[in-house]
Design a protein around this motif. Structure first.
Motif, PDB file in Angstrom:
ATOM      1  N   LEU A   1      11.608   5.294  49.018  1.00  0.00           N
ATOM      2  CA  LEU A   1      12.430   4.557  49.475  1.00  0.00           C
ATOM      3  C   LEU A   1      12.373   3.026  49.151  1.00  0.00           C
ATOM      4  O   LEU A   1      13.396   2.267  48.846  1.00  0.00           O
ATOM      5  N   ALA A   2      10.855   2.643  48.862  1.00  0.00           N
ATOM      6  CA  ALA A   2      10.924   1.007  48.524  1.00  0.00           C
ATOM      7  C   ALA A   2      11.415   0.763  47.022  1.00  0.00           C
ATOM      8  O   ALA A   2      11.918   0.029  46.684  1.00  0.00           O
ATOM      9  N   GLU A   3      11.257   1.970  46.220  1.00  0.00           N
ATOM     10  CA  GLU A   3      11.822   1.814  44.832  1.00  0.00           C
ATOM     11  C   GLU A   3      13.366   1.557  44.846  1.00  0.00           C
ATOM     12  O   GLU A   3      13.573   1.175  43.759  1.00  0.00           O
ATOM     13  N   LYS A   4      14.055   1.810  46.003  1.00  0.00           N
ATOM     14  CA  LYS A   4      15.367   1.528  45.898  1.00  0.00           C
ATOM     15  C   LYS A   4      15.850   0.276  45.925  1.00  0.00           C
ATOM     16  O   LYS A   4      16.920  -0.273  45.909  1.00  0.00           O
ATOM     17  N   LEU A   5      14.787  -0.741  46.609  1.00  0.00           N
ATOM     18  CA  LEU A   5      15.023  -2.081  46.903  1.00  0.00           C
ATOM     19  C   LEU A   5      15.385  -2.939  45.526  1.00  0.00           C
ATOM     20  O   LEU A   5      14.927  -2.329  44.593  1.00  0.00           O
ATOM     21  N   PRO A   6      16.147  -3.847  45.772  1.00  0.00           N
ATOM     22  CA  PRO A   6      16.778  -4.494  44.417  1.00  0.00           C
ATOM     23  C   PRO A   6      15.507  -5.562  44.018  1.00  0.00           C
ATOM     24  O   PRO A   6      14.707  -6.083  44.954  1.00  0.00           O
ATOM     25  N   ILE A   7      15.344  -5.757  42.914  1.00  0.00           N
ATOM     26  CA  ILE A   7      14.608  -6.826  41.929  1.00  0.00           C
ATOM     27  C   ILE A   7      15.360  -7.496  41.030  1.00  0.00           C
ATOM     28  O   ILE A   7      16.283  -6.914  40.408  1.00  0.00           O
ATOM     29  N   THR A   8      14.835  -8.466  40.812  1.00  0.00           N
ATOM     30  CA  THR A   8      15.588  -9.477  39.572  1.00  0.00           C
ATOM     31  C   THR A   8      14.723  -9.200  38.413  1.00  0.00           C
ATOM     32  O   THR A   8      13.566  -9.106  38.493  1.00  0.00           O
ATOM     33  N   ILE A   9      15.638  -9.167  37.330  1.00  0.00           N
ATOM     34  CA  ILE A   9      14.842  -9.094  36.095  1.00  0.00           C
ATOM     35  C   ILE A   9      15.755  -9.857  35.202  1.00  0.00           C
ATOM     36  O   ILE A   9      16.613 -10.346  35.390  1.00  0.00           O
ATOM     37  N   VAL A  10      14.913  -9.999  33.959  1.00  0.00           N
ATOM     38  CA  VAL A  10      15.516 -11.090  32.854  1.00  0.00           C
ATOM     39  C   VAL A  10      15.291  -9.944  31.742  1.00  0.00           C
ATOM     40  O   VAL A  10      14.477  -9.858  31.071  1.00  0.00           O
ATOM     41  N   PRO A  11      16.577  -9.162  31.415  1.00  0.00           N
ATOM     42  CA  PRO A  11      16.587  -8.371  30.184  1.00  0.00           C
ATOM     43  C   PRO A  11      16.453  -9.143  28.898  1.00  0.00           C
ATOM     44  O   PRO A  11      16.695 -10.289  28.723  1.00  0.00           O
ATOM     45  N   ASN A  12      15.845  -8.471  28.038  1.00  0.00           N
ATOM     46  CA  ASN A  12      15.745  -8.955  26.577  1.00  0.00           C
ATOM     47  C   ASN A  12      16.582  -8.305  25.533  1.00  0.00           C
ATOM     48  O   ASN A  12      16.396  -8.316  24.478  1.00  0.00           O
ATOM     49  N   PHE A  13      17.520  -7.397  26.139  1.00  0.00           N
ATOM     50  CA  PHE A  13      18.513  -6.595  25.209  1.00  0.00           C
ATOM     51  C   PHE A  13      19.876  -6.717  25.563  1.00  0.00           C
ATOM     52  O   PHE A  13      20.227  -7.163  26.920  1.00  0.00           O
ATOM     53  N   SER A  14      20.748  -6.113  25.028  1.00  0.00           N
ATOM     54  CA  SER A  14      22.374  -6.305  25.555  1.00  0.00           C
ATOM     55  C   SER A  14      22.532  -4.742  25.879  1.00  0.00           C
ATOM     56  O   SER A  14      22.154  -3.889  24.927  1.00  0.00           O
ATOM     57  N   GLN A  15      23.446  -4.374  26.862  1.00  0.00           N
ATOM     58  CA  GLN A  15      23.786  -2.986  26.977  1.00  0.00           C
ATOM     59  C   GLN A  15      25.144  -3.068  27.791  1.00  0.00           C
ATOM     60  O   GLN A  15      25.043  -4.194  28.907  1.00  0.00           O
ATOM     61  N   ASP A  16      25.876  -2.355  27.868  1.00  0.00           N
ATOM     62  CA  ASP A  16      27.028  -2.177  28.949  1.00  0.00           C
ATOM     63  C   ASP A  16      26.516  -1.810  30.352  1.00  0.00           C
ATOM     64  O   ASP A  16      25.289  -1.275  30.391  1.00  0.00           O
ATOM     65  N   LYS A  17      27.491  -1.458  31.167  1.00  0.00           N
ATOM     66  CA  LYS A  17      26.976  -0.933  32.431  1.00  0.00           C
ATOM     67  C   LYS A  17      26.552   0.383  32.292  1.00  0.00           C
ATOM     68  O   LYS A  17      26.781   1.096  31.731  1.00  0.00           O
ATOM     69  N   LEU A  18      25.591   0.594  33.018  1.00  0.00           N
ATOM     70  CA  LEU A  18      24.811   1.870  33.429  1.00  0.00           C
ATOM     71  C   LEU A  18      25.557   2.416  34.572  1.00  0.00           C
ATOM     72  O   LEU A  18      25.616   1.627  35.755  1.00  0.00           O
ATOM     73  N   TYR A  19      26.012   3.780  34.637  1.00  0.00           N
ATOM     74  CA  TYR A  19      26.763   4.118  35.812  1.00  0.00           C
ATOM     75  C   TYR A  19      25.716   5.285  36.373  1.00  0.00           C
ATOM     76  O   TYR A  19      25.320   6.330  35.895  1.00  0.00           O
ATOM     77  N   LEU A  20      24.948   4.687  37.577  1.00  0.00           N
ATOM     78  CA  LEU A  20      24.058   5.464  38.335  1.00  0.00           C
ATOM     79  C   LEU A  20      24.584   6.062  39.494  1.00  0.00           C
ATOM     80  O   LEU A  20      25.673   5.519  40.110  1.00  0.00           O
ATOM     81  N   ILE A  21      23.711   7.042  39.917  1.00  0.00           N
ATOM     82  CA  ILE A  21      24.322   7.958  41.294  1.00  0.00           C
ATOM     83  C   ILE A  21      24.202   6.671  42.303  1.00  0.00           C
ATOM     84  O   ILE A  21      25.181   6.777  43.156  1.00  0.00           O
ATOM     85  N   SER A  22      23.136   5.754  42.225  1.00  0.00           N
ATOM     86  CA  SER A  22      23.239   4.946  43.524  1.00  0.00           C
ATOM     87  C   SER A  22      24.019   3.628  43.433  1.00  0.00           C
ATOM     88  O   SER A  22      24.266   2.721  44.267  1.00  0.00           O
ATOM     89  N   GLY A  23      24.857   3.539  42.208  1.00  0.00           N
ATOM     90  CA  GLY A  23      25.899   2.469  42.043  1.00  0.00           C
ATOM     91  C   GLY A  23      25.581   1.972  40.393  1.00  0.00           C
ATOM     92  O   GLY A  23      24.741   2.380  39.862  1.00  0.00           O
TER      93      GLY A  23
END
Length: 186
Positions: free
Chosen positions: A9-31
């Motif tokens: 349950l805790a792993e579903k909480l949002p966290i801010t990241i600063v990516p070092n790569f480029s990628q389009d949207k990921l389509y996940l079950i959770s959103g």
């Protein structure tokens, strides 16, 4: 619910990241998450942030509450209060453990934060144990559990029902024996 389910349950909480790569949207079950652009902070679920961090694809930005000063204030507030205080995150212990294990170098004062989280945990568990002991001694039938987190409730779950069951049996046996003694003298 066991500790693995609480962690899930805790792993579903949002966290801010600063990516070092480029990628389009990921389509996940959770959103949907993304798009990812290097250097631009974004929110992702904690599990994804930790996974990306472990693969060296991002830097984790600690949650606002995971600051040494704020945690020291929370520790003082908790130690001065007789009751449980509201925690800044419903899964503070699990989130802190996961983030500090995955990226201690991303968290300023990570050792101090780890110590403060442990101190807060110890204070709350000591309060919980004394509350449970007081509840059992007073032969209470219900208890109010304001501001406890799931992982804290989970620590008393294994023995509390068992203890209450034993108390019920003792009181039932004591009542039956006193009842049979009064009937003998009548």
């Amino acid at each position: 619910m066991d500790s693995a389910e609480v962690e899930f349950l805790a792993e579903k909480l949002p966290i801010t990241i600063v990516p070092n790569f480029s990628q389009d949207k990921l389509y996940l079950i959770s959103g949907d998450v993304g798009p990812f652009n290097p250097g631009l902070p974004m929110e992702v679920p904690l599990w994804l942030g930790i996974n990306l961090r472990q693969r060296g694809r991002c830097r984790l930005v600690p949650p606002e509450w995971m600051d040494a000063e704020k945690l020291a204030e929370k520790k003082d507030e908790e130690s001065q209060s007789k009751n449980f205080t509201k925690m800044p995150c419903e899964h503070y212990l699990v989130v802190a453990q996961l983030v500090l294990a995955a990226a201690p170098e991303d968290i300023p004062n990570s050792q101090q934060i780890k110590t403060l989280i442990k101190d807060i945990w110890d204070l709350r568990i000591a309060k919980l144990r004394s509350s449970v002991a007081e509840f059992i001694q007073s032969e209470g039938t219900r208890a109010k559990l304001d501001h406890l987190t799931l992982i804290e409730i989970n620590t008393v779950r294994p023995f509390l029902p068992h203890s209450l069951d034993h108390l019920y049996r003792f009181s039932k046996n004591a009542f039956s024996s006193s009842l049979s003694q009064t009937q003998e003298f009548s």
